[in-house]
Structure formats: C-alpha cells, structure tokens
Design a protein around this motif. Structure first.
Motif, PDB file in Angstrom:
ATOM      1  N   PRO A 197       0.828  -1.211   0.000  1.00 55.47           N
ATOM      2  CA  PRO A 197       0.000   0.000   0.000  1.00 55.47           C
ATOM      3  C   PRO A 197       0.859   1.256   0.000  1.00 55.47           C
ATOM      4  CG  PRO A 197       0.094  -0.944   2.203  1.00 55.47           C
ATOM      5  CD  PRO A 197       0.790  -1.914   1.302  1.00 55.47           C
ATOM      6  N   PRO A 198       0.265   2.401  -0.336  1.00 60.67           N
ATOM      7  CA  PRO A 198       1.013   3.663  -0.262  1.00 60.67           C
ATOM      8  C   PRO A 198       1.372   3.995   1.179  1.00 60.67           C
ATOM      9  CG  PRO A 198      -1.311   4.081  -0.670  1.00 60.67           C
ATOM     10  CD  PRO A 198      -1.125   2.605  -0.794  1.00 60.67           C
ATOM     11  N   GLN A 199       2.314   4.897   1.361  1.00 60.20           N
ATOM     12  CA  GLN A 199       2.708   5.319   2.700  1.00 60.20           C
ATOM     13  C   GLN A 199       1.718   6.342   3.243  1.00 60.20           C
ATOM     14  OE1 GLN A 199       5.319   4.169   4.716  1.00 60.20           O
ATOM     15  NE2 GLN A 199       5.246   2.583   3.122  1.00 60.20           N
ATOM     16  N   PRO A 200       1.319   6.195   4.497  1.00 59.26           N
ATOM     17  CA  PRO A 200       0.376   7.171   5.073  1.00 59.26           C
ATOM     18  C   PRO A 200       1.068   8.481   5.412  1.00 59.26           C
ATOM     19  CG  PRO A 200       1.045   5.577   6.737  1.00 59.26           C
ATOM     20  CD  PRO A 200       1.665   5.118   5.442  1.00 59.26           C
ATOM     21  N   THR A 201       0.303   9.550   5.381  1.00 66.74           N
ATOM     22  CA  THR A 201       0.813  10.864   5.789  1.00 66.74           C
ATOM     23  C   THR A 201      -0.264  11.583   6.599  1.00 66.74           C
ATOM     24  OG1 THR A 201       0.016  11.912   3.745  1.00 66.74           O
ATOM     25  CG2 THR A 201       2.298  11.118   3.759  1.00 66.74           C
ATOM     26  N   GLY A 202       0.173  12.332   7.595  1.00 66.30           N
ATOM     27  CA  GLY A 202      -0.745  13.145   8.379  1.00 66.30           C
ATOM     28  C   GLY A 202      -1.589  12.335   9.338  1.00 66.30           C
ATOM     29  N   HIS A 203      -2.652  12.990   9.810  1.00 70.72           N
ATOM     30  CA  HIS A 203      -3.537  12.381  10.802  1.00 70.72           C
ATOM     31  C   HIS A 203      -4.971  12.776  10.473  1.00 70.72           C
ATOM     32  CE1 HIS A 203      -3.583  10.368  14.810  1.00 70.72           C
ATOM     33  NE2 HIS A 203      -4.791  10.895  14.850  1.00 70.72           N
ATOM     34  N   ALA A 204      -5.915  11.887  10.759  1.00 72.89           N
ATOM     35  CA  ALA A 204      -7.328  12.155  10.501  1.00 72.89           C
ATOM     36  C   ALA A 204      -8.157  11.750  11.711  1.00 72.89           C
ATOM     37  CB  ALA A 204      -7.809  11.405   9.265  1.00 72.89           C
ATOM     38  N   VAL A 205      -9.183  12.548  11.995  1.00 69.04           N
ATOM     39  CA  VAL A 205     -10.103  12.278  13.106  1.00 69.04           C
ATOM     40  C   VAL A 205     -11.525  12.401  12.575  1.00 69.04           C
ATOM     41  CG1 VAL A 205     -10.768  12.849  15.467  1.00 69.04           C
ATOM     42  CG2 VAL A 205      -8.437  13.320  14.694  1.00 69.04           C
ATOM     43  N   GLU A 206     -12.371  11.468  12.976  1.00 71.60           N
ATOM     44  CA  GLU A 206     -13.781  11.463  12.557  1.00 71.60           C
ATOM     45  C   GLU A 206     -14.685  11.518  13.786  1.00 71.60           C
ATOM     46  OE1 GLU A 206     -15.435   8.650   9.501  1.00 71.60           O
ATOM     47  OE2 GLU A 206     -16.409   7.769  11.255  1.00 71.60           O
ATOM     48  N   ALA A 207     -15.744  12.321  13.691  1.00 69.08           N
ATOM     49  CA  ALA A 207     -16.748  12.390  14.747  1.00 69.08           C
ATOM     50  C   ALA A 207     -18.100  12.036  14.162  1.00 69.08           C
ATOM     51  CB  ALA A 207     -16.786  13.789  15.367  1.00 69.08           C
ATOM     52  N   ARG A 208     -18.845  11.202  14.866  1.00 67.18           N
ATOM     53  CA  ARG A 208     -20.188  10.821  14.420  1.00 67.18           C
ATOM     54  C   ARG A 208     -21.205  11.755  15.072  1.00 67.18           C
ATOM     55  NH1 ARG A 208     -20.462   4.192  14.423  1.00 67.18           N
ATOM     56  NH2 ARG A 208     -18.279   3.776  13.882  1.00 67.18           N
ATOM     57  N   LEU A 209     -21.907  12.480  14.253  1.00 68.46           N
ATOM     58  CA  LEU A 209     -22.914  13.426  14.730  1.00 68.46           C
ATOM     59  C   LEU A 209     -24.252  12.704  14.808  1.00 68.46           C
ATOM     60  CD1 LEU A 209     -23.528  16.421  15.441  1.00 68.46           C
ATOM     61  CD2 LEU A 209     -24.050  16.755  13.012  1.00 68.46           C
TER      62      LEU A 209
END
Length: 650
Positions: A317-329
């Motif tokens: 797979p490709p290399q990951p970059t950064g960070h992600a956050v998800e919120a369920r409304l």
C-alpha cells in the motif's frame, strides 16, 4: 465490468458509495422503504426501487426483495454498505446466484467470521492472540468482570458488563434476548472484561491474486454503549513493535479465510500493551474515511476494482501521511441516557473548508424518523498532525449550524478538547468517567446573552419597516415606555430566562448594566459588553428559536407569559421519552406492585437502541398502560408510580 450498481442500504453510506460511482461512471440504484421515500440517498440515485413497508425487517433486511429490485432496475452488481445485510452470507450467495456481482468478500469468509465464537477458534489456529473464553455456568468471583457478547452481529447489541456474580444469570438472559431480537440468534458468550482497554483496528484490503494490504491502524476507543463515537488514524501512542504485531495478525486473519475486498480486524489493546483479537468485520466500516484520508485512497473504488477481478494497484500500500479524526454526529441527548431524537432537521450546515469532509444522508429540511439509526453525519478532519486535526474538527463542529432535534455536537466538541483526548490517554471507559463533565449545561451567562439576542430578534420581526430600511419598534413617545417581556426555556437543560427590553427613540435597549445593543435585526443581533462585540444569528421555527454564535449554539423554546394548566402532568407519570416499541416489562410488573426508586420497569426499543424506563421514586405502581409489542409516541403515558411518602395512610 460493473456498469450499474445497486446499494443495498440507505442514508449516509449509500450516498457515499454513489459519490464514488459517479466518479467512476457507474450508474446507481437505490432501494428505499416507505419511511425513506424522500430521503437523500433516493434523490441522489439514478434509479430507485421501493421496498414496501417501514420496519427494517420488512424492507432493508429482506434479501429476496433487494435482489429482485436489482434485477428489476437492470443492475449488474450489489454493494451491501454496512449494517443490515452486509455480513449475511445467505444474502451474498443469493446475489451471486442471481447472476449479479457481489461487492464483498467470499461467502465462505463471511460464514467463517459470522460467529464470533467460531472466528476466535479459527484465529487461535492462525496464531492470532485472543482472550480465553469463560464458561458462564462455571464463572467464579475471580473471573470478574466479564463481558457478555452476542455471537452474531455487532454494534454493541447484546453486550453486557457483569461485575457481580449474582447479576450474571439476569444479564445473560437480557443479552440473549437482545441478541435474538437484533440478529435472530440468541447465542451469547463470555470473556474477561479488560479495564481501560483500547479499541484498535486494522483496515485490510485483499484481492483474488494473493494480494493483501494492511492499511495502518485506527483507534476507536471513544464509545457509548459499545458503539463508536470518535475514531482516528493512525492510532496514537503505539510503538513500532505493537503496530507490526497488529499488522501481521490482521494479515494472517485475512489469509486464514481467503479474504477478498475490504474488511477490518478489531483488537482490544490492554493497558500493558498486549493485543487481543476481538472480531473481523467482513464489510466496510463506518470509520473508513480516516484511513482514506491518511492513505489518499478511495476504499469503495478499490472494492469495486477487486469485485471486477482486478488486482490491487501494487504489492504494497502507499505510505500514510498526516492524521485524521472522525466524529459521528447523532440526533441524541447524551445527558439523558443517549436518548435518540426525532423530528424536522431545519438546518444542517457544516463548514466547507480545506481539510474537512462531510459524509451524510441528510440535508436541511429532511425529517429524522424513528425507524433507523440516529446518525446524522460523519465529520472528518485531516491535517499534518493529530493536534491540528482534532483542533480543526472541534472548531468545525462548534461553528456548524444544526437546527432541529437535540444532537451530541457539544459532547463531540468537548471530547476533542478534553485533556485525556488531547494527551491520547484513550480507552473504552472514557465516557463512563467523563460523561457528567462533558454534558454539563451551557454557561448560564452566555445562555442568557443568547436568549437576549433571541428576544431582540423577535421584537424586530414584530416591528415594521420604514423608508431607508430601518425598523420601527413602535410609536415613540416622550414618556418612558413599559418594558416588554419575553420568556425562553433553554433546551435541553430546561433553564428559563425572562428578558426585558424597552423600545426607545433609537430602536430598542435592554435593561442590563454594561450591555449595549449595537444592532437588532430579524435574523442577526449584535451586542456589546465590556467593549467586546458579539454577533448572534437567529432562526425561529414555530416556538423553537436557534441562536448561533462564534463559540457555539443555543436552542430555546419561546414560552407563553402564563402556563396552560392543561399541560401539567400527574406526579409520578412515566412518559415515553421517544417514539418506540415496548419490548420488555420487569418481571411481575402489574398495577399495585411495589417498586424501588431507580428500578427498571419498562424497556423501550427505538432507533436500534434499548432504553430503560426507571421508577422515579419508591412506592406503588398505581397504573400500567404499557404492554410488550405496544408502539408508543413520544410523551405517551406508560405508567404511574405513587411515591411512598405521598401514599394515603390508613
């Protein structure tokens, strides 16, 4: 090659899959229940097929109707989304037997992982670490606490934590009954409950050419009722050795069942860093966008590619970059036992800015019904660092305008800014420890200022316009006018505010020291206090008033000057907090029974969740109007409990 895809689902996930299909030039087909006839996923599809009825058991869970809909609409493939039939091996087989492409894993893989007890045996043979099961019939005090889990299904249904041995028989019965109702399978098993454990999972993607990708980790520890609320990728604070162990275990799990397509291997990571296999979800996960964000991938596009027989784009797979956050409304009230909410969604407006993504099945003007999960949307933020991503997401939620039923928006903002979350001190008990602080009422001074703005906007709406665009608040007199009064109740905390304002030659003023009205329009009010200017945007809908500010929102109910005696409720009345179905009564519950304060009396099922109706005081049940199977509307009288202190004496 897939040319027309039917999505055997609804709401947000159907809309999300349609988005990828449009980008790939694939025509789309929606299915919908009568309750969803005007839903967003129906409006966005190229073709839509009705499934008569409203209950999931009559519509989205009827595999035969969904297959017939695909054939009738000319689809050549079916994507199950998540939930409903997404992990149903019989449905997957029926799709393929009808000559349609199944955008999911092999039937055999679904069958092997469908039962958590069977999956654990398979994973043990593959060398994947897991918790040893405990026989409930032989459980001892030293085995506690225990976690009871439904062998089939997920989403927290059928799960119970047992801390007292005497509670085990009753909780087993309750867990089995809920599992049978939710999944048609009442099998329940027990395993040690790991205190302060983290829920960490690995996204896998596999093709039929022996290619398997393990796409990093996700942390999904912030959960309510065993259902995820906030997720992020990569999981913070894991050392390289642990990440390698999780990746290798997930890859081994996928290879052990000959997996193909998108799946997730879930682990519980104990406080000492030891990982244990929980289950494998043979479908796309709700939280998949955080993985897409850090890897720069479209997992649905990869699912379609694999379903067409193509290999993954590369061996790694490709290399990951950064960070992600998800919120369920969610349309729910966390301060009131997470009660789901229904009604008209007047406005849903989330900032559209770089780094933000909105996945939703609703738009302004839609109605949130009683039949399905109360999730309104997922809001995802991506940034170079975890701190930046969490800050961006919290601010976006804070600035969102959401008018309609109560939501968990304030809880999400406070969670993202909580010291434990900021420091990545994460575990599944986060809300058990912090819920009271996270659901505290709004600052009373801020709330009153917003109510003042609401009163001034109402005065402006009732005034008349004159030449030049100015508003006349009434005929001016060279005598002091009497103050005008407006009353508001804040929702959902119930605080009441009485606002006094006075019409002046220049417009309107409030009798609050240090507060100056800069401007007062029908939809926007600007106030100044201590040389700080604040803007308030106001939307009134019937007796509800929504006030949005730069630092949050307030909802009020406009109150009449005098209370209608007809609105009074008999003391001790147990009212339905939401529309739903009575699924259980306490053993031996009948009029005349003696009850204790806090005792669960009635179980109500609504929007995929069970809610307990508790005795408000110790005393006598003087009336019972609830019965198993009864469908009730919000506010329906279920029972009446007479307080023992108020009962007449002989």
């Amino acid at each position: 090659m897939i040319t027309t895809l039917l999505v055997a689902n609804r709401g947000e996930i159907a809309c999300r899959i349609f988005r990828t299909c449009r980008a790939l030039g694939i025509a789309t087909v929606a299915v919908y229940s009568d309750a969803d006839a005007g839903a967003l996923h129906v409006r966005e599809a190229d073709t839509a097929v009705r499934l008569p009825g409203a209950a999931p058991s009559d519509t989205y869970l009827r595999g035969d109707l969904v297959v017939a809909a695909a054939l009738a609409a000319g689809a050549d493939a079916v994507h199950p989304g998540y939930g409903f039939l997404s992990e149903n091996a019989g449905f997957a087989a029926a799709v393929q037997d009808a000559g349609l492409v199944w955008v999911g894993p092999p039937v055999e893989a679904i069958e092997l992982m469908a039962s958590k007890t069977r999956a654990k045996k398979l994973m043990a043979a593959a060398g994947v670490p897991l918790l040893a099961p405990v026989d409930p019939a032989a459980a001892r005090a030293e085995d506690l606490p225990l976690l009871l889990k439904a062998a089939a299904g997920g989403g927290g249904r059928g799960m119970r934590i047992v801390r007292e041995l005497g509670d085990l028989p009753g909780e087993l019965t309750a867990a089995a009954a809920e599992a049978l109702s939710a999944f048609g399978d009442g099998e329940v098993f027990a395993e040690p409950y790991v205190e302060r454990g983290r829920h960490v999972e690995v996204q896998v993607m596999a093709d039929e050419h022996d290619g398997v990708w393990a796409l990093g980790t996700r942390d999904c520890s912030l959960q309510r009722r065993h259902q995820k609320v906030i997720e992020e990728a990569p999981a913070p604070g894991l050392d390289d050795e642990l990440r390698d162990r999780l990746r290798d275990a997930a890859t081994a799990a996928a290879r052990a069942v000959g997996y193909r397509g998108a799946g997730t291997v879930e682990f519980l990571v104990a406080a000492d860093g030891r990982p244990y296999f929980l289950e494998m979800n043979t479908r796309l996960q709700v939280e998949h966008p955080v993985t897409e964000a850090v890897f720069g991938l479209d997992l649905v596009a990869l699912q379609l590619r694999v379903a067409e027989g193509e290999p993954l784009p590369s061996t790694a797979p490709p290399q990951p970059t950064g960070h992600a956050v998800e919120a369920r409304l969610y349309a729910e009230d966390p301060a009131r036992d997470w009660q789901p909410q229904t009604g008209a969604l007047h406005l849903l407006d989330v900032p559209d800015e770089p780094g933000l993504r909105l996945d939703t099945g609703y738009t302004s003007g839609d109605t949130i019904g009683v039949h399905y999960d109360p999730m309104l949307a997922k809001v995802i933020a991506r940034a170079p660092t975890r701190t930046e991503a969490a800050r961006l997401l919290a601010r976006a939620l804070e600035r969102s305008r959401i008018h309609g039923p109560v939501t968990n928006r304030d809880l999400l903002v406070r969670s993202l800014r909580h010291p434990d979350f900021v420091a990545a001190r994460l575990d599944t008990g986060f809300y058990d420890r912090h819920l009271a602080a996270l659901t505290r009422g709004a600052d009373e001074a801020d709330q009153r200022l917003a109510a003042t703005a609401a009163a001034l906007a109402a005065a402006a709406r009732n005034a008349t316009s004159i030449a030049g665009g100015f508003i006349r608040f009434g005929a001016w007199r060279n005598l002091p006018s009497q103050p005008q009064l407006r009353r508001y109740r804040s929702e959902p905390d119930g605080r009441e505010h009485e606002i006094a304002y006075r019409r002046t030659r220049d417009g309107v003023a409030v009798e609050v020291e240090g507060l100056r009205v800069v401007s007062a329009g029908r939809a926007r009010v600007t106030l100044e206090r201590d040389d700080v200017t604040r803007h308030f945007d106001i939307l009134a809908r019937d007796d509800r008033v929504y006030v949005d500010t730069a630092t949050g929102s307030h909802t009020f109910t406009a109150l009449p000057r005098f209370t209608d005696p007809a609105e009074r409720t008999e003391p001790g009345s147990l009212l339905a907090p939401m529309p739903g179905t009575v699924v259980r009564l306490a053993d031996g519950l009948a009029a005349g029974a003696t009850v204790e304060a806090g005792q669960p009396l009635i179980w109500l099922e609504a929007m995929k969740m069970e809610h307990r109706i508790l005795a408000p005081a110790s005393g006598t049940l003087t009336a019972l109007h609830a019965a198993v199977g009864l469908q009730v509307e919000v506010g329906a009288l279920l029972a009446v409990v007479t307080d023992a202190q108020e009962e007449p004496t002989a």
